[in-house]
Design a protein around this motif. Sequence first.
Motif, PDB file in Angstrom:
ATOM      1  N   UNK A  36     -19.041  20.246  13.235  1.00 18.15           N
ATOM      2  CA  UNK A  36     -20.254  20.284  12.401  1.00 18.15           C
ATOM      3  C   UNK A  36     -21.051  18.981  12.585  1.00 18.15           C
ATOM      4  N   UNK A  37     -20.334  17.855  12.602  1.00 21.63           N
ATOM      5  CA  UNK A  37     -21.018  16.559  12.782  1.00 21.63           C
ATOM      6  C   UNK A  37     -21.616  16.461  14.194  1.00 21.63           C
ATOM      7  N   UNK A  38     -20.898  16.979  15.192  1.00 27.13           N
ATOM      8  CA  UNK A  38     -21.424  16.935  16.568  1.00 27.13           C
ATOM      9  C   UNK A  38     -22.662  17.830  16.706  1.00 27.13           C
ATOM     10  N   UNK A  39     -22.602  19.002  16.085  1.00 30.37           N
ATOM     11  CA  UNK A  39     -23.758  19.912  16.124  1.00 30.37           C
ATOM     12  C   UNK A  39     -24.964  19.215  15.491  1.00 30.37           C
ATOM     13  N   UNK A  40     -24.740  18.576  14.354  1.00 28.09           N
ATOM     14  CA  UNK A  40     -25.842  17.918  13.640  1.00 28.09           C
ATOM     15  C   UNK A  40     -26.499  16.837  14.495  1.00 28.09           C
ATOM     16  N   UNK A  41     -25.674  15.995  15.117  1.00 26.24           N
ATOM     17  CA  UNK A  41     -26.276  14.893  15.879  1.00 26.24           C
ATOM     18  C   UNK A  41     -26.958  15.426  17.134  1.00 26.24           C
ATOM     19  N   UNK A  42     -26.368  16.437  17.756  1.00 17.70           N
ATOM     20  CA  UNK A  42     -26.974  17.001  18.976  1.00 17.70           C
ATOM     21  C   UNK A  42     -28.356  17.572  18.652  1.00 17.70           C
ATOM     22  N   UNK A  43     -28.451  18.328  17.567  1.00 15.90           N
ATOM     23  CA  UNK A  43     -29.738  18.935  17.208  1.00 15.90           C
ATOM     24  C   UNK A  43     -30.741  17.863  16.791  1.00 15.90           C
ATOM     25  N   UNK A  44     -30.231  16.865  16.067  1.00 12.30           N
ATOM     26  CA  UNK A  44     -31.124  15.784  15.613  1.00 12.30           C
ATOM     27  C   UNK A  44     -31.754  15.072  16.818  1.00 12.30           C
ATOM     28  N   UNK A  45     -30.964  14.928  17.883  1.00 13.10           N
ATOM     29  CA  UNK A  45     -31.479  14.235  19.077  1.00 13.10           C
ATOM     30  C   UNK A  45     -32.295  15.158  19.968  1.00 13.10           C
ATOM     31  N   UNK A  46     -32.403  16.427  19.592  1.00 17.70           N
ATOM     32  CA  UNK A  46     -33.268  17.340  20.350  1.00 17.70           C
ATOM     33  C   UNK A  46     -32.557  18.113  21.450  1.00 17.70           C
ATOM     34  N   UNK A  47     -31.216  18.133  21.415  1.00 13.11           N
ATOM     35  CA  UNK A  47     -30.485  18.969  22.380  1.00 13.11           C
ATOM     36  C   UNK A  47     -30.342  20.373  21.811  1.00 13.11           C
ATOM     37  N   UNK A  48     -30.158  21.349  22.699  1.00 13.18           N
ATOM     38  CA  UNK A  48     -29.771  22.688  22.254  1.00 13.18           C
ATOM     39  C   UNK A  48     -28.256  22.769  22.392  1.00 13.18           C
ATOM     40  N   UNK A  49     -27.644  23.555  21.522  1.00 18.75           N
ATOM     41  CA  UNK A  49     -26.174  23.594  21.490  1.00 18.75           C
ATOM     42  C   UNK A  49     -25.673  24.974  21.906  1.00 18.75           C
ATOM     43  N   UNK A  50     -24.732  24.979  22.843  1.00 16.53           N
ATOM     44  CA  UNK A  50     -23.974  26.204  23.136  1.00 16.53           C
ATOM     45  C   UNK A  50     -22.675  26.055  22.355  1.00 16.53           C
ATOM     46  N   UNK A  51     -22.579  26.797  21.264  1.00 15.98           N
ATOM     47  CA  UNK A  51     -21.442  26.617  20.360  1.00 15.98           C
ATOM     48  C   UNK A  51     -20.390  27.694  20.631  1.00 15.98           C
ATOM     49  N   UNK A  52     -19.187  27.242  20.996  1.00 13.93           N
ATOM     50  CA  UNK A  52     -18.111  28.183  21.340  1.00 13.93           C
ATOM     51  C   UNK A  52     -17.252  28.505  20.120  1.00 13.93           C
TER      52      UNK A  52
END
Length: 250
Positions: free
Chosen positions: A110-126
């Motif tokens: 959850x914390x990794x998803x948050x920081x990735x999105x905050x920095x403007x990355x798109x997430x492929x969540x498995x």
Amino acid sequence: MRKKIAAGNWKMNLGRDQAVVLTQDIAEGSIPEDVHVILGTPFIYLHELNAMLQDVKGIELAAQNCHQMPSGAYTGEVSASMLKSIGIEYVILGHSERRMYFNESDELLRAKVDIALKEGLKVIFCCGEPLEIREANSQNGYVSRQLVNSLFHLSEADFSNIVIAYEPIWAIGTGKTASAEQAQEMHAFIRALVQEKYSAETAVDLSILYGGSVKSANASELFANPDVDGGLVGGASLDAQGFLSIINAF
Ligand code: PEP
């Protein structure tokens, strides 16, 4: 409308020269206009491959991980902002190998998803269940908990930058593929959860990939299902011809 995606996960494979040749061969291959190709490469190749792909349409790069903190004294780690700063579009998070070998919990993800999105990355969540959970027919509850714990706190706007990859652990690197029916059933279940949590529009727009021993021989059957929007491909993405035939299997 949601994207059709063929994503490769190279894991910890290939030397630099092999990585360059594989990328070149894929870039020179035939890629349908409506298929979005993503290469999940080791960190160390991302910068060079991104430069190579500058003028190539339809192929993006993904990192296979990022750290949950923005910066600081975390020796050996790579932050989401570093990835963004070299022009990377996606990060793969929640892969079962990271959950298993690096003890990545739903809370950490959850914390990794948050920081990735905050920095403007798109997430492929498995997400995906182990064999004993499938055998007990408890896979829906298991996958739903993974999504609720790591993703469903997101705003609807943030959620639009998520791609979900359903990867039953018993099918990863084992040669065992979930049947097209099993994949469709879980993907429809995930889409219904997203509709319930967010909206019909967000659910319709969400790309849900299947992962687990996808190869040229089974990709068409899997991708023909209405809720299977592509694949996250491990082993078979290391061979240009094999991966190109998966890219052309929609
Ligand atoms: C993966 O690692 O995401 C994966 C699906 O691997 P494979 O295709 O080799 O089963």
